[in-house]
Design an enzyme around this catalytic site. Structure first.
Site, PDB file in Angstrom:
ATOM      1  CE  LYS A 124       1.448  -0.099   9.790  1.00  0.00           C
ATOM      2  NZ  LYS A 124       0.874  -1.280  10.446  1.00  0.00           N
ATOM      3  N   GLY A 183       9.216   1.564   8.604  1.00  0.00           N
ATOM      4  CA  GLY A 183       8.167   2.537   8.910  1.00  0.00           C
ATOM      5  C   GLY A 183       8.017   2.740  10.412  1.00  0.00           C
ATOM      6  CD  GLN A 227       7.588 -10.756  10.850  1.00  0.00           C
ATOM      7  OE1 GLN A 227       8.646 -10.755  10.240  1.00  0.00           O
ATOM      8  NE2 GLN A 227       6.871  -9.651  10.998  1.00  0.00           N
ATOM      9  N   GLY A 230       1.852   3.177   2.232  1.00  0.00           N
ATOM     10  CA  GLY A 230       2.845   3.227   3.307  1.00  0.00           C
ATOM     11  C   GLY A 230       4.147   2.581   2.841  1.00  0.00           C
ATOM     12  CG  HIS A 231       4.288  -1.645   2.073  1.00  0.00           C
ATOM     13  ND1 HIS A 231       2.977  -2.065   2.036  1.00  0.00           N
ATOM     14  CD2 HIS A 231       4.859  -2.318   3.095  1.00  0.00           C
ATOM     15  CE1 HIS A 231       2.775  -2.956   2.984  1.00  0.00           C
ATOM     16  NE2 HIS A 231       3.892  -3.129   3.645  1.00  0.00           N
ATOM     17  CD  GLN A 273       9.425  -4.360  12.063  1.00  0.00           C
ATOM     18  OE1 GLN A 273       8.862  -5.437  12.190  1.00  0.00           O
ATOM     19  NE2 GLN A 273       9.220  -3.580  11.017  1.00  0.00           N
ATOM     20  CG  LEU A 295      -2.131   3.910   4.301  1.00  0.00           C
ATOM     21  CD1 LEU A 295      -1.472   4.064   2.943  1.00  0.00           C
ATOM     22  CD2 LEU A 295      -3.621   3.790   4.123  1.00  0.00           C
ATOM     23  CG  HIS A 328      -0.227  -0.275   2.511  1.00  0.00           C
ATOM     24  ND1 HIS A 328       0.662   0.627   3.059  1.00  0.00           N
ATOM     25  CD2 HIS A 328      -0.237  -1.336   3.363  1.00  0.00           C
ATOM     26  CE1 HIS A 328       1.141   0.155   4.192  1.00  0.00           C
ATOM     27  NE2 HIS A 328       0.629  -1.054   4.405  1.00  0.00           N
TER      28      HIS A 328
END
Ligand code: AMP
Length: 288
Positions: A151, A149, A62, A37-38, A155, A186, A35
Site C-alpha cells: 500500500k 505493505g 515522519q 492489513g497489518h 516506502q 485498509l 487492522h
C-alpha cells in the site's frame, strides 16, 4: 506475548527468544490502530520465522502535518488484544522519548531521486523520518526479515535503499494490499472517515481499476497521459474527494514514465483527500 517499552528490554527479550525458539526473527513495524492489513504482514512474519516481533509507534518525525499526527488513531490496548492470539512473541511499544532521547541527533538520509517524487515531494521530511525509525528498529531487533505493505509502495523502495545504505543483513519482504470487500485499501486512517466519506472512498480503487482497463487496451508505445487525465477527471467528478496526486511511475525507480514502454513494470500511485483524511493507494499495471 511479551510487551516491551524500552530498547534495553527489547534487545534482551529478542536475544532470549532467539535462544529459546530458534534463530530467525521477523519484524513488522507499524504505527498501531491495527487492522487486517497489518495482521496479514504479521501472519506471514509468524509463518516464516521462529520469532515474530511487532513494533507499535506513532513516529512523530515522519508526520509533516501536526493535525494528522495529533488525530492519528492510537489504540494500544485493542491492538495488544488483537496480537495476543495470533502468535506474536514480542511487541515493542516505546514512548517518543525512548526512541528520540533529548540531545541524541537525528540521522539524515539521502534517498536521491526516490524521495524527490510523490510522497517525498509532497511530504517534506517524511521519508527521512521513516528512514530514521526503520533504521533504528532494524539495528535494535536485527531481524532476518522485515515486512512492509505494498500500500505504501514508495516506502518499500525507500526501505530497500536504506538497508543497502546501512549494509544491514535483513531481507525486506513486500506484502500485497489488503482491501475491504468494496475495494477500499485498509488503513488506520479509515476509522477517521465519516459514514458519508466512507461511502465514497471506494471510488478510489474503482477508478484505479478502470485505469488498468485503459492500460490493457493501450499499445505499449502509447503515452500514459490519457490514463493520467482520465483518473484526474474521474476523481474530480466525485464530490467530497480531492486529488492530491496521481502518477504513473516505473515500479523500480519510482520516476514518472511517458509511455507504457518506458518501464518493465508500471504502477499508478494515488493520494486522495476525503475531508481531512489522507488516503493512499496504488495499482500495478504490469503491461509486459
Ligand atoms: P502503518 O501502521 O500505517 O505504518 O503500516 C504498517 C505497515 O502495514 C506498513 O508496511 C504498511 O504498508 C502496511 N499496511 C498498511 N495497510 C495495509 C494494507 N491495507 N494492506 C497491506 N499492508 C498494509
Amino acid at each position: 506475548m511479551k510487551v516491551c517499552y524500552t530498547k534495553r528490554e527489547l534487545m534482551e527479550e529478542t536475544a532470549r527468544l532467539r535462544r529459546e525458539k530458534g534463530p530467525t526473527v521477523g519484524l513488522v513495524p507499524t504505527m498501531g490502530a491495527l487492522h487486517q492489513g497489518h495482521l496479514s504482514l504479521i501472519q506471514q512474519a509468524h509463518y516464516e520465522n521462529h520469532v515474530c516481533v511487532v513494533s507499535i509507534f506513532v513516529n512523530p518525525i515522519q508526520f509533516n502535518n501536526q493535525t494528522d499526527f495529533q488525530t492519528y488513531p492510537r489504540t494500544l490496548e485493542a491492538d495488544l488484544k488483537l496480537l495476543e492470539p495470533i502468535g506474536v512473541d514480542l511487541v515493542f511499544a516505546p514512548s517518543a522519548n525512548e526512541m528520540y532521547p533529548a540531545g541524541h541527533p537525528i540521522e539524515s538520509y539521502d534517498f536521491g531521486p526516490l524521495e524527490q517524487v510523490m510522497e517525498g515531494k509532497n511530504r517534506p521530511g517524511h521519508f527521512n523520518g521513516v528512514g530514521v525509525i526503520v533504521g533504528r528498529l532494524l539495528k535494535m531487533v536485527e531481524p532476518d526479515r522485515a515486512y512492509f505493505g505494498e500500500k505504501d509502495y514508495q516506502q518499500i523502495a525507500i526501505v530497500r535503499n536504506l538497508v543497502f545504505q546501512l549494509n544491514l543483513p535483513v531481507k525486506i519482504i513486500s506484502c500485497r494490499i489488503i482491501r475491504e470487500p468494496d475495494g477500499l485499501a485498509l488503513s488506520s486512517r479509515n476509522r477517521l472517515l465519516t459514514p458519508e466519506q466512507r461511502a465514497i472512498a471506494p471510488n478510489i480503487y474503482r477508478i484505479l481499476k478502470a485505469s488498468a482497463e485503459m492500460c490493457a487496451k493501450a499499445r505499449c508505445s502509447d503515452e500514459v497521459a490519457p490514463v493520467k487525465r482520465f483518473v484526474e477527471k474521474a476523481v474530480a467528478e466525485i464530490p467530497g474527494l480531492e486529488l492530491e496526486y496521481f502518477e504513473i511511475v516505473d515500479g523500480q525507480s519510482l520516476q514518472p514514465i511517458r509511455t507504457w514502454f518506458d518501464a518493465p513494470d508500471q504502477v499508478g500511485c494515488i493520494v486522495v483527500w476525503a475531508g481531512n483524511v489522507r488516503l493512499i493507494d496504488n495499482i500495478r499495471y504490469g503491461k509486459f
